[in-house]
Design an enzyme around this catalytic site. Structure first.
Site, short mmCIF file in Angstrom:
data_model
loop_
_atom_site.label_atom_id
_atom_site.label_comp_id
_atom_site.label_asym_id
_atom_site.label_seq_id
_atom_site.Cartn_x
_atom_site.Cartn_y
_atom_site.Cartn_z
CB CYS A 298 -0.98 0.00 1.15
SG CYS A 298 -0.93 -1.43 2.19
NE ARG A 327 3.71 -8.93 5.83
CZ ARG A 327 2.40 -8.83 5.82
NH1 ARG A 327 1.68 -9.65 6.53
NH2 ARG A 327 1.81 -7.89 5.11
CD GLN A 345 0.16 -8.85 0.62
OE1 GLN A 345 0.41 -7.75 0.13
NE2 GLN A 345 -0.09 -9.01 1.91
CG ASP A 347 -2.15 -5.70 -1.92
OD1 ASP A 347 -3.30 -5.70 -1.47
OD2 ASP A 347 -1.18 -5.17 -1.35
CG HIS A 349 -4.01 -0.74 -2.03
ND1 HIS A 349 -2.84 -1.33 -2.43
CD2 HIS A 349 -4.19 -1.12 -0.74
CE1 HIS A 349 -2.33 -2.03 -1.43
NE2 HIS A 349 -3.13 -1.93 -0.40
CE LYS A 433 -10.08 -7.44 10.05
NZ LYS A 433 -9.00 -8.36 9.95
#
Ligand code: ZN
Ligand code: ZN
Length: 615
Positions: A298, A327, A345, A347, A349, A433
């Protein structure tokens, strides 16, 4: 008593019954704690010079059944704390004595040194009193606050499952005890169903299937938690990602791409530098600058958004990006694909105005439904909201939170026709969420996609749009992963399908087997392969000298959806009788197809991502 409470009381009573049995068999046994856990119960025991093994389970179960058959009532009593300590001493139960001493020292209202499990063992219902609760069945008495079933005969069906070492109170400086686990259900049928599920889960273990089907590997040289994807596994990843991207593009998402590293400044600004801390992989450049491997995408995406002025007319802006994040998970927590250090991911946004939250969340929801629907997985939505008693823990105006939470709640009711469980206090500090839970073929639920609102990063990176009045307006960000982590999703999908992937996803869709090496037969096999490959199908010819039976068996083991055997008959008739993987329903009305017909059929099934499997 509610069904769930009843089951809890049964399982808890079984923990007492197991302790009764163990102290009968080994009178010198010292008892730790014995709480209820998912699907069952355990008890921590310490028996001098005795190591319980699975070989002892029969004996313990038998002793438990004797207690059960006696239908001993569970009788409640209480003692002042000092008397309770004397009792523990006299009973030669040093672990219980230690817990009681802690309870006395910590006070009866705030037993802060005690874990909930320890509290659960004995703290009285009235925590303000100075007394401790006990339950007795037959000759066995235990510190306990209950509740229990009426008598030992009312405990349903159980089975001891395993024994493992466990440090007393979870501290490695303490003595090691033995934790004996059992599962328990109200009826024998439910127990058997659960045991069958466990058996099936073992067979479907994604690490096992991943190896058998050659999907991914690990290398000691590369390191733990860093899966390497084989050609077959890469097909799975590519196909899943392509599917997600196709769905996304229908809803106006634009693909973007970003580097995998960044200056640490980005995370200092986003606030993740502190949050991620030890989990960040750090890099030093030769010029002495500090960089990190990205643990999320992000912050990078915000920099694309903010690279130019945005009008309210441009919004929503939707970026999608399938990419790895890194990670530094602790090695003890890594396992197969469920927990890795390099996480892919899928991902996305969304940058939008608060008035657009609903329409955007609906779009994401539609993608989630279509995505999981193709795999035959039911999804259920859960809400995570702020805790209204602790508003200081959350960032953003209370009004913004209230509106956003109401929007999400409305949305759930609109989509499902009913209210859902709301996890009060479970929201992240930066926004509420919706979590999606997917149910697999074994009935297990997995947390998969999310619609996560974010009020924090727009603040931190000063993300705005110019509104109708020509003034800057703070926008909102929505994090919207569909598969979530491809690694974790694949671990779920492999176990959900037991490796019998739908046709469109199968790394090998068609296997062609020759009955012998005769030139015409080999040529026909090759012609079909070429035709199929040119149409974009994944085909393999098995032209080895093995027997046809063995080759068919090999194709079954590889879980190939369609197998074609090419022999004299196929050669002379020019038609095929495809063999279907067992879980697949009929290919077509006809069982015999010309080979162009066959290729077209499989191709249509691939394109439409039809799910013909009856798993
Ligand atoms: Zn109890
Ligand atoms: Zn994000």
């Amino acid at each position: 008593m509610a069904e769930q409470d009843k089951l809890h009381a049964m399982r808890h009573s079984l923990a007492h019954i197991m302790a009764t049995a163990i102290t009968t068999l080994w009178p010198e046994a010292k008892l730790g704690v014995g709480p209820v856990v998912e699907n069952g119960f355990y008890y921590d025991v310490d028996i001098p010079n005795v190591t319980i093994s699975e070989d002892d389970f029969k004996k313990i179960e038998l002793a438990m059944k004797q207690v059960i058959n006696k239908k001993q009532p569970f009788e409640q009593s209480s003692k002042p704390i000092d008397e309770a300590i004397t009792w523990a001493k006299a009973a030669n139960q040093p672990y219980k004595e230690e817990l009681l001493n802690d309870l006395k020292r910590a006070g009866t209202t705030v037993a802060k040194d005690l874990s909930p499990e320890e509290m659960g063992t004995f703290a009285g219902e009235d925590s303000k009193s100075d007394t401790v609760g006990f339950y007795t069945n037959g000759d066995f008495t235990d510190l306990c606050r209950g509740p229990h079933v009426e008598d030992t005969g009312k405990v349903g069906a159980f089975k001891l499952m395993r024994v493992a070492g466990a440090y007393w109170r979870g501290n490695e400086k303490n003595p090691q005890m033995q934790r004996v686990y059992g599962v328990a259900f109200e009826t024998k049928e439910q127990l058997n169903e659960h045991l069958h599920m466990l058996e099936e889960a073992k067979k479907r273990d994604h690490r096992k299937i991943g190896k058998e089907m050659d999907l991914f590997v690990f290398s000691d040289l590369v390191g733990q938690g860093l899966p390497l994807w084989t050609p077959r596994g890469t097909i799975l990843r590519t196909e899943i990602d392509r599917f997600v991207q196709e769905l996304r593009s229908e809803y106006g998402y634009q693909p973007v791409e970003i580097p995998h590293i960044t200056k640490k400044d980005l995370y200092e600004t986003s606030g993740h530098w502190d949050k991620f801390g030890d989990e960040l992989f750090q890099i030093k450049t030769r010029e002495g600058h500090e960089f990190v491997m990205k643990p999320m995408n992000c912050p990078h995406h915000t920099q694309i958004y903010t690279s130019q002025p945005r009008s309210y007319r441009d919004l929503p802006v939707r970026y999608s990006n399938t990419t790895m994040v890194y990670r530094d998970e602790q090695s003890g927590e890594l396992g197969g694909l469920s927990r890795v250090r390099s996480i892919t991911q899928d991902d996305a946004h969304v940058f939008c105005r608060s008035s657009q939250i609903k329409q955007e969340a609906l779009k994401i929801w539609a993608i989630v439904e279509r995505f999981y629907g193709v795999f035959g997985m039911e999804v259920r939505a859960e809400l995570s909201f702020m805790d209204p008693d602790e508003p200081e823990k959350y960032l953003g105006e209370p009004q913004l939170w209230e509106d956003a939470q109401n929007t999400l709640k409305e949305l759930v009711i609109e989509k499902t026709g009913e209210e859902t469980t709301i996890g009060v206090g479970e929201a992240a500090f930066y926004g509420p969420k919706i979590d999606f839970m997917a149910k697999d073929a074994l009935g297990r639920e997995h947390q998969v996609a999310t619609i996560q609102l974010d009020f924090n990063q727009p603040e931190r990176f000063d993300l705005t749009c110019t509104n109708e009045e020509g003034n800057p307006e703070r926008i909102i960000m929505i994090h919207a992963a569909i598969a979530g982590s491809l690694e974790r999703f694949l671990s779920v999908l492999i176990e959900h399908t037991a490796g019998k992937f739908p046709i469109w996803l199968s790394p090998e869709q068609v296997r062609i087997i020759t009955v012998n090496q005769e030139e015409m037969i080999v040529r026909m096999a090759d012609d079909i392969r070429q035709l199929a490959e040119n149409s974009g199908l994944r085909v393999h010819v098995d032209n080895t000298h093995e027997s046809v039976g063995k080759k068919i068996r090999a194709s079954e083991v590889a879980k190939v959806p369609y197998t074609l055997v090419i022999g004299e008959k196929e050669l002379s008739d020019g038609v095929l009788s495809p063999r279907l993987r067992k879980d697949i329903s009929v290919i077509d009305a006809q069982s015999e197809l010309h080979y162009e017909q066959f290729v077209n059929t499989v191709l249509n099934e691939t394109k439409s991502r039809v799910n013909k499997s009856s798993l």
